[in-house]
Write an enzyme that holds these catalytic residues in place. Structure first.
Site, PDB file in Angstrom:
ATOM      1  N   ARG A  51      44.261  40.639  58.342  1.00 11.87           N
ATOM      2  CA  ARG A  51      44.312  41.489  59.527  1.00 11.87           C
ATOM      3  C   ARG A  51      43.678  40.857  60.763  1.00 11.87           C
ATOM      4  O   ARG A  51      44.113  41.123  61.876  1.00 11.87           O
ATOM      5  CB  ARG A  51      43.566  42.796  59.230  1.00 11.87           C
ATOM      6  CG  ARG A  51      44.484  43.897  58.790  1.00 11.87           C
ATOM      7  CD  ARG A  51      43.771  45.191  58.724  1.00 11.87           C
ATOM      8  NE  ARG A  51      42.507  45.048  58.014  1.00 11.87           N
ATOM      9  CZ  ARG A  51      41.877  46.038  57.415  1.00 11.87           C
ATOM     10  NH1 ARG A  51      42.403  47.242  57.452  1.00 11.87           N
ATOM     11  NH2 ARG A  51      40.741  45.865  56.792  1.00 11.87           N
ATOM     12  N   LYS A 148      42.129  41.591  39.576  1.00 11.72           N
ATOM     13  CA  LYS A 148      41.510  42.775  39.000  1.00 11.72           C
ATOM     14  C   LYS A 148      40.849  43.571  40.124  1.00 11.72           C
ATOM     15  O   LYS A 148      40.464  42.957  41.121  1.00 11.72           O
ATOM     16  CB  LYS A 148      40.525  42.380  37.918  1.00 11.72           C
ATOM     17  CG  LYS A 148      39.075  42.226  38.383  1.00 11.72           C
ATOM     18  CD  LYS A 148      38.100  42.147  37.247  1.00 11.72           C
ATOM     19  CE  LYS A 148      36.736  42.561  37.741  1.00 11.72           C
ATOM     20  NZ  LYS A 148      35.634  42.364  36.878  1.00 11.72           N
ATOM     21  N   ASP A 177      42.860  37.393  35.122  1.00  7.52           N
ATOM     22  CA  ASP A 177      41.554  37.714  34.571  1.00  7.52           C
ATOM     23  C   ASP A 177      40.862  36.359  34.500  1.00  7.52           C
ATOM     24  O   ASP A 177      41.197  35.534  33.646  1.00  7.52           O
ATOM     25  CB  ASP A 177      41.661  38.337  33.171  1.00  7.52           C
ATOM     26  CG  ASP A 177      40.286  38.686  32.623  1.00  7.52           C
ATOM     27  OD1 ASP A 177      39.321  37.980  32.960  1.00  7.52           O
ATOM     28  OD2 ASP A 177      40.172  39.657  31.870  1.00  7.52           O
ATOM     29  N   HIS A 178      39.925  36.122  35.426  1.00  8.56           N
ATOM     30  CA  HIS A 178      39.445  34.742  35.568  1.00  8.56           C
ATOM     31  C   HIS A 178      38.748  34.249  34.298  1.00  8.56           C
ATOM     32  O   HIS A 178      38.607  33.044  34.100  1.00  8.56           O
ATOM     33  CB  HIS A 178      38.566  34.571  36.813  1.00  8.56           C
ATOM     34  CG  HIS A 178      37.227  35.201  36.709  1.00  8.56           C
ATOM     35  ND1 HIS A 178      36.997  36.504  37.029  1.00  8.56           N
ATOM     36  CD2 HIS A 178      36.051  34.699  36.297  1.00  8.56           C
ATOM     37  CE1 HIS A 178      35.731  36.778  36.826  1.00  8.56           C
ATOM     38  NE2 HIS A 178      35.123  35.702  36.378  1.00  8.56           N
ATOM     39  N   GLU A 216      24.463  39.861  32.470  1.00 10.83           N
ATOM     40  CA  GLU A 216      24.257  39.384  33.841  1.00 10.83           C
ATOM     41  C   GLU A 216      22.844  39.708  34.288  1.00 10.83           C
ATOM     42  O   GLU A 216      22.261  40.698  33.821  1.00 10.83           O
ATOM     43  CB  GLU A 216      25.243  40.071  34.787  1.00 10.83           C
ATOM     44  CG  GLU A 216      26.705  39.790  34.480  1.00 10.83           C
ATOM     45  CD  GLU A 216      27.633  40.548  35.426  1.00 10.83           C
ATOM     46  OE1 GLU A 216      28.134  39.932  36.364  1.00 10.83           O
ATOM     47  OE2 GLU A 216      27.827  41.755  35.215  1.00 10.83           O
ATOM     48  N   ASP A 235      34.818  47.832  34.467  1.00 12.85           N
ATOM     49  CA  ASP A 235      34.636  46.590  35.212  1.00 12.85           C
ATOM     50  C   ASP A 235      34.614  45.356  34.301  1.00 12.85           C
ATOM     51  O   ASP A 235      35.016  44.276  34.718  1.00 12.85           O
ATOM     52  CB  ASP A 235      33.313  46.678  36.005  1.00 12.85           C
ATOM     53  CG  ASP A 235      33.180  45.567  37.033  1.00 12.85           C
ATOM     54  OD1 ASP A 235      34.124  45.385  37.812  1.00 12.85           O
ATOM     55  OD2 ASP A 235      32.131  44.878  37.035  1.00 12.85           O
ATOM     56  N   HIS A 240      37.613  41.644  30.689  1.00 11.93           N
ATOM     57  CA  HIS A 240      37.043  40.386  30.186  1.00 11.93           C
ATOM     58  C   HIS A 240      36.702  40.446  28.688  1.00 11.93           C
ATOM     59  O   HIS A 240      37.074  39.561  27.921  1.00 11.93           O
ATOM     60  CB  HIS A 240      35.777  40.011  30.962  1.00 11.93           C
ATOM     61  CG  HIS A 240      35.969  39.950  32.439  1.00 11.93           C
ATOM     62  ND1 HIS A 240      37.103  39.438  33.026  1.00 11.93           N
ATOM     63  CD2 HIS A 240      35.170  40.334  33.454  1.00 11.93           C
ATOM     64  CE1 HIS A 240      36.976  39.519  34.342  1.00 11.93           C
ATOM     65  NE2 HIS A 240      35.824  40.057  34.627  1.00 11.93           N
TER      66      HIS A 240
HETATM   67  P1  NAD Z   1      37.581  41.814  51.213  1.00 13.39           P
HETATM   68  O1  NAD Z   1      37.369  43.227  51.641  1.00 13.39           O
HETATM   69  O2  NAD Z   1      36.485  40.835  51.424  1.00 13.39           O
HETATM   70  O3  NAD Z   1      38.878  41.262  51.955  1.00 13.39           O
HETATM   71  C1  NAD Z   1      40.029  42.015  52.106  1.00 13.39           C
HETATM   72  C2  NAD Z   1      41.091  41.183  52.804  1.00 13.39           C
HETATM   73  O4  NAD Z   1      42.284  41.976  52.894  1.00 13.39           O
HETATM   74  C3  NAD Z   1      40.746  40.772  54.229  1.00 13.39           C
HETATM   75  O5  NAD Z   1      41.220  39.466  54.452  1.00 13.39           O
HETATM   76  C4  NAD Z   1      41.545  41.755  55.083  1.00 13.39           C
HETATM   77  O6  NAD Z   1      41.919  41.245  56.358  1.00 13.39           O
HETATM   78  C5  NAD Z   1      42.765  41.944  54.218  1.00 13.39           C
HETATM   79  N1  NAD Z   1      43.447  43.215  54.511  1.00 13.39           N
HETATM   80  C6  NAD Z   1      42.953  44.460  54.334  1.00 13.39           C
HETATM   81  N2  NAD Z   1      43.873  45.369  54.760  1.00 13.39           N
HETATM   82  C7  NAD Z   1      44.933  44.675  55.200  1.00 13.39           C
HETATM   83  C8  NAD Z   1      46.193  45.023  55.763  1.00 13.39           C
HETATM   84  N3  NAD Z   1      46.546  46.303  55.968  1.00 13.39           N
HETATM   85  N4  NAD Z   1      47.041  44.045  56.087  1.00 13.39           N
HETATM   86  C9  NAD Z   1      46.714  42.754  55.901  1.00 13.39           C
HETATM   87  N5  NAD Z   1      45.558  42.354  55.375  1.00 13.39           N
HETATM   88  C10 NAD Z   1      44.672  43.305  55.029  1.00 13.39           C
HETATM   89  O7  NAD Z   1      38.028  41.886  49.688  1.00 13.39           O
HETATM   90  P2  NAD Z   1      37.824  40.774  48.545  1.00 13.39           P
HETATM   91  O8  NAD Z   1      36.450  40.893  48.000  1.00 13.39           O
HETATM   92  O9  NAD Z   1      38.259  39.442  49.048  1.00 13.39           O
HETATM   93  O10 NAD Z   1      38.796  41.303  47.397  1.00 13.39           O
HETATM   94  C11 NAD Z   1      40.211  41.198  47.458  1.00 13.39           C
HETATM   95  C12 NAD Z   1      40.786  41.731  46.145  1.00 13.39           C
HETATM   96  O11 NAD Z   1      40.326  40.925  45.074  1.00 13.39           O
HETATM   97  C13 NAD Z   1      40.337  43.152  45.818  1.00 13.39           C
HETATM   98  O12 NAD Z   1      41.377  43.815  45.149  1.00 13.39           O
HETATM   99  C14 NAD Z   1      39.175  42.944  44.866  1.00 13.39           C
HETATM  100  O13 NAD Z   1      39.003  44.027  43.992  1.00 13.39           O
HETATM  101  C15 NAD Z   1      39.645  41.710  44.115  1.00 13.39           C
HETATM  102  N6  NAD Z   1      38.560  40.916  43.538  1.00 13.39           N
HETATM  103  C16 NAD Z   1      37.564  40.413  44.326  1.00 13.39           C
HETATM  104  C17 NAD Z   1      36.559  39.655  43.755  1.00 13.39           C
HETATM  105  C18 NAD Z   1      35.461  39.054  44.604  1.00 13.39           C
HETATM  106  O14 NAD Z   1      34.655  38.304  44.028  1.00 13.39           O
HETATM  107  N7  NAD Z   1      35.405  39.307  45.892  1.00 13.39           N
HETATM  108  C19 NAD Z   1      36.557  39.399  42.384  1.00 13.39           C
HETATM  109  C20 NAD Z   1      37.599  39.909  41.602  1.00 13.39           C
HETATM  110  C21 NAD Z   1      38.582  40.663  42.202  1.00 13.39           C
END
Ligand code: NAD
Length: 484
Positions: A51, A148, A177-178, A216, A235, A240
């Site tokens: 975004r 996930k 699933d990493h 953890e 979670d 996992h």
């Molecule tokens: P985040 O909130 O840090 O980032 C979200 C991203 O989505 C941003 O780049 C934002 O610009 C984009 N976004 C949101 N709404 C949007 C829209 N309408 N149009 C275009 N882009 C849009 O989230 P994150 O931590 O990076 O997580 C992303 C996904 O991965 C989630 O589903 C989360 O559950 C999953 N996940 C994250 C982690 C982690 O370590 N962060 C681990 C496992 C899974």
């Protein structure tokens, strides 16, 4: 050691959510490492799509900073980093509207492998899938990668699967699933199916029980509000720990192919018996003088969500009938450790007399830290004094055994992203697997919600609530110690 890495074709990879935490911490540093390892074909491109209103240089700066912060310190050569960044561009896009889609479509090159990483909340999967088709940038060779959590119960997982299936065939969907990308987790399959030593003993006749621990030291601080809607069962266990259980318990697949492996894993999940509520212990960490409690972190003084869970389950099939599997995972525990322990039965007859004590063989597989395996053997205690027996470890730390090769091995995300590019789904969860896993966990969660069960408190830095110890002690067994 000769590298036999399967080459990757030129690709266009679009990371939706390219400015997010996951992209910055894992996906882009991982791609950078694979680039340095020579696995990213020169003419490939990575397109961040999110975004934020950033221009190309702004996005490259963001990624440069992310690689410096989260990448491997030894991979920070400026020139090579600059070369990598030259493969990256950016599109400011709205997943739910029309903004940016025309620009993205112009960047996608026909005829190449196209992968779309949905690193965004699951609420956007449907919008993204639909717009990829509407703008003509997804075809039958395209792949989508989803993260996930894949749903929070069976119904929501089914809904997500349906949304994706409207636009993509199952063979195009890569559910991450990493844990499955971890070197040691794959080694589980190598140990079981490439050695004749263990497989004949790998059943209820010889295995007393199996323990799986993922502990953890971190709490949920920072993401407490999000975690509080989930809890350790959703979670960690549903994904996992279930995946580890599957790999430990499954039958040998006919070959190491995506559907052969996943068919066998699915059979394990489907053979899991419902869990007796008395065989589950849930916990929440308590406050210390310096640190908040789980409820403080969650921002809800009455939260009933568990930050710890231990349970005993059974797999109803020919191989495992009668062998319990004990699973435990929690936050703010004594140490960060992931370990699977196969505890074999006692020798059927002790020729050394009662004074030699009870001994059994164990096979401990450490996923982190110090990845490796330890086979617990019983030998004679050296010296005079008769036939006293002691248990000793036959220890193999992969870092020692394999030296530099293990250091250079890709981490979980790197491996999985490259598998997407190779079109290899073996280490990704299939839709029916995810649904079956929710089908097993849903009634457990519903049960304790119906009963209004309150999690047991446990001390930060401990091994979890006392009741978790009792879960084993009642059966005349004990958990392996979580080592600091
Ligand atoms: P985040 O909130 O840090 O980032 C979200 C991203 O989505 C941003 O780049 C934002 O610009 C984009 N976004 C949101 N709404 C949007 C829209 N309408 N149009 C275009 N882009 C849009 O989230 P994150 O931590 O990076 O997580 C992303 C996904 O991965 C989630 O589903 C989360 O559950 C999953 N996940 C994250 C982690 C982690 O370590 N962060 C681990 C496992 C899974």
């Amino acid at each position: 050691m000769v590298s036999r890495v399967i080459p990757v074709e030129r690709f266009d990879l679009v990371i939706f959510g390219g400015t997010g935490d996951l992209a910055r911490r894992k996906i882009l540093p991982g791609l950078h490492r694979r680039y340095l390892a020579g696995q990213m074909p020169e003419d490939s491109q990575i397109i961040g799509a999110a975004r934020a209103d950033l221009d190309e240089q702004g996005y490259r700066d963001l990624i440069r900073d992310a690689i410096k912060e989260f990448g491997d310190p030894k991979d920070q050569d400026e020139t090579r980093l600059g070369d990598f960044l030259n493969h990256i561009s950016y599109v400011s896009i709205d997943a739910t509207g029309e903004k940016g889609w025309g620009t993205l479509a112009e960047k996608i090159r026909p005829g190449l492998i196209h992968a779309y990483y949905f690193s965004v909340g699951p609420g956007l999967f449907g919008d993204l899938a639909e717009r990829l088709h509407k703008h003509g940038i997804a075809d039958e060779r395209s792949r989508i990668v989803v993260e996930k959590p894949f749903g929070h119960d069976l119904e929501s997982a089914r809904a997500l699967n349906r949304v994706l299936a409207e636009h993509f065939d199952e063979c195009q969907v890569y559910r991450i699933d990493h844990y499955l990308g971890k070197e040691t987790v794959q080694n589980l399959m190598a140990v079981r199916f490439a050695n004749i030593l263990f497989e004949p003993l790998w059943n209820s006749q010889y295995v007393d029980h199996i323990q799986i621990t993922v502990s953890e030291t971190v709490g949920v601080g920072g993401r407490g509000a999000y975690y509080d809607k989930s809890g350790a069962m959703r979670d960690m266990v549903q994904n996992h720990l279930m995946q580890l259980l599957c790999l430990i318990a499954m039958e040998p697949p006919s070959r190491f192919g995506p559907d052969e492996v996943r068919d066998e894993k699915l059979k394990v999940i489907r053979a899991l018996e419902p869990v007796d509520p008395h065989h589950i212990v849930r916990g929440q960490y308590s406050a210390t003088a310096d640190e908040p409690s789980y409820r403080d972190d969650a921002g809800d003084p009455r939260s009933l969500t568990e930050s710890f869970i231990a349970l005993k389950c059974h797999i109803s099939n020919w191989r495992w009938s009668g062998t319990p599997f004990y699973l435990r995972t929690g936050k703010k525990l004594k140490a960060r450790e992931s370990e699977i322990v196969v505890v074999f039965k006692d020798a059927p007859h002790l020729i050394f007399g009662q004074e030699s004590g009870q001994h059994c063989n164990t096979l401990a597989i450490r996923l982190q830290p110090n990845e490796g395996m330890t086979l617990g053997m019983t030998i004679k205690d050296p010296g005079p004094g008769g036939m006293r027996l002691i248990d000793v470890p036959l220890d193999m730390t992969f870092a020692e055994a394999l030296g530099e090769d293990i250091d250079d091995a890709p981490d979980a995300y790197e491996r999985l992203i490259m598998d997407v590019m190779r079109g290899n789904q073996t280490l990704f969860m299939r839709g029916d697997e995810v649904e079956a896993a929710w089908g097993w966990t849903d009634p457990i969660i519903a049960g304790w919600q119906d009963r209004g069960e309150v999690p047991k408190p446990y001390d930060v830095g401990s091994s979890g609530p006392e009741d978790a110890m009792m879960l084993m002690h009642r059966d005349g067994r004990r958990w392996r110690e979580i080592k600091e």
